[in-house]
Design a protein around this motif. Structure first.
Motif, PDB file in Angstrom:
ATOM      1  N   SER A 265      -8.131   8.063  -6.791  1.00 59.39           N
ATOM      2  CA  SER A 265      -9.233   7.095  -6.778  1.00 59.39           C
ATOM      3  C   SER A 265      -8.732   5.699  -7.152  1.00 59.39           C
ATOM      4  O   SER A 265      -9.192   4.709  -6.596  1.00 59.39           O
ATOM      5  N   THR A 266      -7.763   5.632  -8.082  1.00 59.66           N
ATOM      6  CA  THR A 266      -7.189   4.338  -8.447  1.00 59.66           C
ATOM      7  C   THR A 266      -6.512   3.714  -7.227  1.00 59.66           C
ATOM      8  O   THR A 266      -6.687   2.523  -6.934  1.00 59.66           O
ATOM      9  N   ALA A 267      -5.734   4.536  -6.519  1.00 55.51           N
ATOM     10  CA  ALA A 267      -5.038   4.034  -5.346  1.00 55.51           C
ATOM     11  C   ALA A 267      -6.034   3.579  -4.291  1.00 55.51           C
ATOM     12  O   ALA A 267      -5.819   2.583  -3.594  1.00 55.51           O
ATOM     13  N   MET A 268      -7.167   4.288  -4.226  1.00 54.28           N
ATOM     14  CA  MET A 268      -8.178   3.926  -3.240  1.00 54.28           C
ATOM     15  C   MET A 268      -8.782   2.564  -3.579  1.00 54.28           C
ATOM     16  O   MET A 268      -9.081   1.771  -2.679  1.00 54.28           O
ATOM     17  N   ILE A 269      -8.945   2.274  -4.881  1.00 56.35           N
ATOM     18  CA  ILE A 269      -9.480   0.976  -5.276  1.00 56.35           C
ATOM     19  C   ILE A 269      -8.536  -0.137  -4.822  1.00 56.35           C
ATOM     20  O   ILE A 269      -8.977  -1.157  -4.275  1.00 56.35           O
ATOM     21  N   VAL A 270      -7.215   0.078  -5.007  1.00 56.47           N
ATOM     22  CA  VAL A 270      -6.234  -0.911  -4.534  1.00 56.47           C
ATOM     23  C   VAL A 270      -6.408  -1.120  -3.029  1.00 56.47           C
ATOM     24  O   VAL A 270      -6.438  -2.250  -2.531  1.00 56.47           O
ATOM     25  N   PHE A 271      -6.569  -0.010  -2.317  1.00 50.94           N
ATOM     26  CA  PHE A 271      -6.742  -0.074  -0.863  1.00 50.94           C
ATOM     27  C   PHE A 271      -7.979  -0.901  -0.498  1.00 50.94           C
ATOM     28  O   PHE A 271      -7.929  -1.774   0.365  1.00 50.94           O
ATOM     29  N   ILE A 272      -9.088  -0.643  -1.187  1.00 52.90           N
ATOM     30  CA  ILE A 272     -10.336  -1.337  -0.858  1.00 52.90           C
ATOM     31  C   ILE A 272     -10.209  -2.830  -1.159  1.00 52.90           C
ATOM     32  O   ILE A 272     -10.633  -3.674  -0.359  1.00 52.90           O
ATOM     33  N   ILE A 273      -9.579  -3.163  -2.290  1.00 56.86           N
ATOM     34  CA  ILE A 273      -9.399  -4.582  -2.633  1.00 56.86           C
ATOM     35  C   ILE A 273      -8.562  -5.278  -1.564  1.00 56.86           C
ATOM     36  O   ILE A 273      -8.880  -6.371  -1.115  1.00 56.86           O
ATOM     37  N   MET A 274      -7.500  -4.607  -1.131  1.00 53.63           N
ATOM     38  CA  MET A 274      -6.612  -5.189  -0.122  1.00 53.63           C
ATOM     39  C   MET A 274      -7.355  -5.490   1.178  1.00 53.63           C
ATOM     40  O   MET A 274      -7.098  -6.481   1.833  1.00 53.63           O
ATOM     41  N   PHE A 275      -8.253  -4.586   1.545  1.00 52.97           N
ATOM     42  CA  PHE A 275      -8.882  -4.728   2.853  1.00 52.97           C
ATOM     43  C   PHE A 275     -10.261  -5.369   2.794  1.00 52.97           C
ATOM     44  O   PHE A 275     -10.900  -5.527   3.827  1.00 52.97           O
ATOM     45  N   SER A 276     -10.709  -5.762   1.592  1.00 53.87           N
ATOM     46  CA  SER A 276     -12.063  -6.307   1.509  1.00 53.87           C
ATOM     47  C   SER A 276     -12.188  -7.606   2.298  1.00 53.87           C
ATOM     48  O   SER A 276     -13.264  -7.946   2.767  1.00 53.87           O
ATOM     49  N   GLY A 277     -11.076  -8.336   2.458  1.00 51.45           N
ATOM     50  CA  GLY A 277     -11.174  -9.616   3.143  1.00 51.45           C
ATOM     51  C   GLY A 277     -10.786  -9.574   4.605  1.00 51.45           C
ATOM     52  O   GLY A 277     -10.653 -10.603   5.234  1.00 51.45           O
TER      53      GLY A 277
ATOM     54  N   SER B 151      -5.232   6.721   6.604  1.00 53.61           N
ATOM     55  CA  SER B 151      -4.723   8.064   6.884  1.00 53.61           C
ATOM     56  C   SER B 151      -3.250   8.148   6.511  1.00 53.61           C
ATOM     57  O   SER B 151      -2.824   9.115   5.862  1.00 53.61           O
ATOM     58  N   ALA B 152      -2.471   7.140   6.919  1.00 51.86           N
ATOM     59  CA  ALA B 152      -1.033   7.175   6.630  1.00 51.86           C
ATOM     60  C   ALA B 152      -0.787   7.213   5.132  1.00 51.86           C
ATOM     61  O   ALA B 152      -0.020   8.039   4.631  1.00 51.86           O
ATOM     62  N   CYS B 153      -1.473   6.331   4.388  1.00 51.32           N
ATOM     63  CA  CYS B 153      -1.252   6.243   2.941  1.00 51.32           C
ATOM     64  C   CYS B 153      -1.663   7.535   2.249  1.00 51.32           C
ATOM     65  O   CYS B 153      -0.907   8.092   1.459  1.00 51.32           O
ATOM     66  N   LEU B 154      -2.884   8.005   2.552  1.00 50.93           N
ATOM     67  CA  LEU B 154      -3.390   9.179   1.840  1.00 50.93           C
ATOM     68  C   LEU B 154      -2.524  10.399   2.104  1.00 50.93           C
ATOM     69  O   LEU B 154      -2.133  11.103   1.183  1.00 50.93           O
ATOM     70  N   TRP B 155      -2.200  10.632   3.382  1.00 47.78           N
ATOM     71  CA  TRP B 155      -1.463  11.866   3.681  1.00 47.78           C
ATOM     72  C   TRP B 155      -0.026  11.774   3.221  1.00 47.78           C
ATOM     73  O   TRP B 155       0.601  12.794   2.929  1.00 47.78           O
ATOM     74  N   MET B 156       0.520  10.554   3.110  1.00 47.41           N
ATOM     75  CA  MET B 156       1.861  10.426   2.529  1.00 47.41           C
ATOM     76  C   MET B 156       1.821  10.820   1.053  1.00 47.41           C
ATOM     77  O   MET B 156       2.650  11.601   0.570  1.00 47.41           O
ATOM     78  N   CYS B 157       0.816  10.257   0.347  1.00 47.68           N
ATOM     79  CA  CYS B 157       0.649  10.573  -1.078  1.00 47.68           C
ATOM     80  C   CYS B 157       0.455  12.071  -1.259  1.00 47.68           C
ATOM     81  O   CYS B 157       1.087  12.711  -2.113  1.00 47.68           O
ATOM     82  N   PHE B 158      -0.401  12.644  -0.425  1.00 49.00           N
ATOM     83  CA  PHE B 158      -0.683  14.081  -0.461  1.00 49.00           C
ATOM     84  C   PHE B 158       0.603  14.872  -0.228  1.00 49.00           C
ATOM     85  O   PHE B 158       0.909  15.819  -0.954  1.00 49.00           O
TER      86      PHE B 158
ATOM     87  N   LEU C 226       0.824  -1.211   0.000  1.00 45.32           N
ATOM     88  CA  LEU C 226       0.000   0.000   0.000  1.00 45.32           C
ATOM     89  C   LEU C 226       0.852   1.252   0.000  1.00 45.32           C
ATOM     90  O   LEU C 226       0.613   2.181  -0.771  1.00 45.32           O
ATOM     91  N   LEU C 227       1.885   1.257   0.868  1.00 44.92           N
ATOM     92  CA  LEU C 227       2.729   2.446   0.937  1.00 44.92           C
ATOM     93  C   LEU C 227       3.431   2.666  -0.391  1.00 44.92           C
ATOM     94  O   LEU C 227       3.553   3.804  -0.859  1.00 44.92           O
ATOM     95  N   THR C 228       3.870   1.570  -1.051  1.00 45.36           N
ATOM     96  CA  THR C 228       4.534   1.735  -2.345  1.00 45.36           C
ATOM     97  C   THR C 228       3.565   2.311  -3.368  1.00 45.36           C
ATOM     98  O   THR C 228       3.912   3.237  -4.104  1.00 45.36           O
ATOM     99  N   VAL C 229       2.341   1.744  -3.418  1.00 46.34           N
ATOM    100  CA  VAL C 229       1.361   2.233  -4.397  1.00 46.34           C
ATOM    101  C   VAL C 229       1.099   3.720  -4.190  1.00 46.34           C
ATOM    102  O   VAL C 229       1.140   4.517  -5.134  1.00 46.34           O
ATOM    103  N   PHE C 230       0.860   4.115  -2.931  1.00 41.92           N
ATOM    104  CA  PHE C 230       0.546   5.524  -2.678  1.00 41.92           C
ATOM    105  C   PHE C 230       1.763   6.415  -2.903  1.00 41.92           C
ATOM    106  O   PHE C 230       1.623   7.571  -3.305  1.00 41.92           O
TER     107      PHE C 230
END
Lengths: 252, 68
Positions: free
Chosen positions: A75-87, A124-131, A24-28
């Motif tokens: 939004s693309t990164a968010m989709i990766v995030f949601i897929i990762m945490f869906s399970g 929060s960590a991923c989004l604000w790092m990307c930001f 996740l951190l790499t993607v963001f």
């Protein structure tokens, strides 16, 4: 509270050991870096079109282009995030790994709360790092001050992510598999986009928070987002409060 | 050209570091493990090398890495 702490640290360790956090951190990180990179390369790309005989007038790249990319790519990164945490819930239910802990006296409320807390923390960590990365490079190459409401737009995306997380928690409380959770969360997103076509309710929908471009341009100010912020906050809280008793009643 | 290139360096260097450390780690992980959720070692090595711009490694960690 002790149960919460123990389970919370278990979740954090799981996130690190399954390499989910690293991915996740790499993607963001990449997304954060790509936003200014794409904006920076746009004149070069148009120049190469120029060679084929098309004339493109002088284009002026500002920080606005970089932030437009941010609004598109996050939004693309968010989709990766949601897929990762869906399970995150359903995998534990299907593998029966929760039962020993529940028998030993861990309450189900603690499970829901600590898993939600881990997701919120990761988001929060991923989004604000990307930001932060986009902010740093946009400031380095151009001038951030020409774009309005950068921080509020970032907050809007964060809140929208929180909304998506509460959807995951809600659907996980009764759905049987990760795919169903994904379908439910995706279904909510599509329903909201369709409802958003109706302008009168659009400003109350969480999806309104994703409209960063009007904020950057100065067409809307942060106060125009207030109904959406309040509505999203209430919906998140409701979904979360509903999912605690639902999980409690769930057959394991 | 030279000055141009230098302008892009702050963007390119972190991108390269992130990309190659992820690629290296993924290949290391594939070679160290014998069993995968799906596919075989050869398939995953090909996928990771072909999609080396982040997509291959991410696909491996999501779909190929065995849950421990």
């Amino acid at each position: 509270m002790k149960g919460f702490n123990v389970f919370f640290s278990k979740e954090i360790r799981e996130l690190i050991r399954t390499k989910k956090l690293m991915i996740l951190l790499t993607v963001f990180f990449i997304v954060g870096l790509m936003n200014p990179a794409v904006a920076k390369l746009t004149p070069k790309l148009l120049e190469s079109i120029d060679m084929y005989g098309m004339t493109v007038g002088e284009i002026n790249i500002t920080a606005l282009d970089s932030w437009t990319q941010f609004a598109k790519n996050i939004s693309t990164a968010m989709i990766v995030f949601i897929i990762m945490f869906s399970g995150i819930f359903t995998l534990e239910y299907s593998r029966n790994t929760l039962i020993p802990l529940l028998i030993k006296g861990l309450s189900r409320r603690c499970v829901v709360m600590s898993k939600t807390a881990v997701m919120l923390l990761a988001w929060s960590a991923c989004l604000w790092m990307c930001f932060g990365i986009t902010y740093f490079y946009s400031g380095y190459y151009w001038d951030n001050s020409v774009v309005d409401g950068i921080f509020f737009a970032g907050f809007g995306w964060w809140l929208f992510g929180v909304f998506m997380i509460s959807c995951i928690v809600f659907f996980s409380s009764f759905a049987g598999s990760a795919v169903l959770v994904l379908l439910g969360t995706g279904g909510i997103y599509i329903t909201m986009s369709l409802l958003g076509l109706y302008k009168k309710i659009e400003e109350y929908l969480p999806i309104h928070l994703c409209d960063s471009l009007s904020l950057y341009n100065g067409e809307l100010t942060s106060s125009d987002y207030l109904p959406a912020v309040i509505a999203t906050g209430i919906i998140c809280l409701l979904l979360f409060l509903i999912s605690i008793p639902l999980t409690g009643r769930r057959q394991l | 050209m030279n000055a141009d290139f230098q302008e892009y360096l702050p963007l390119i260097i972190p991108l390269f570091i992130a990309q190659f450390s992820l690629l290296g780690y993924t290949i290391y992980h594939i070679l160290k493990h014998d069993n995968y959720k799906r596919g075989t070692r050869a398939i995953w090595l090909v996928i990771v090398l072909v999609g080396m711009n982040f997509i291959g490694p991410i696909l491996y960690f999501v779909f190929g890495k065995e849950d421990e």
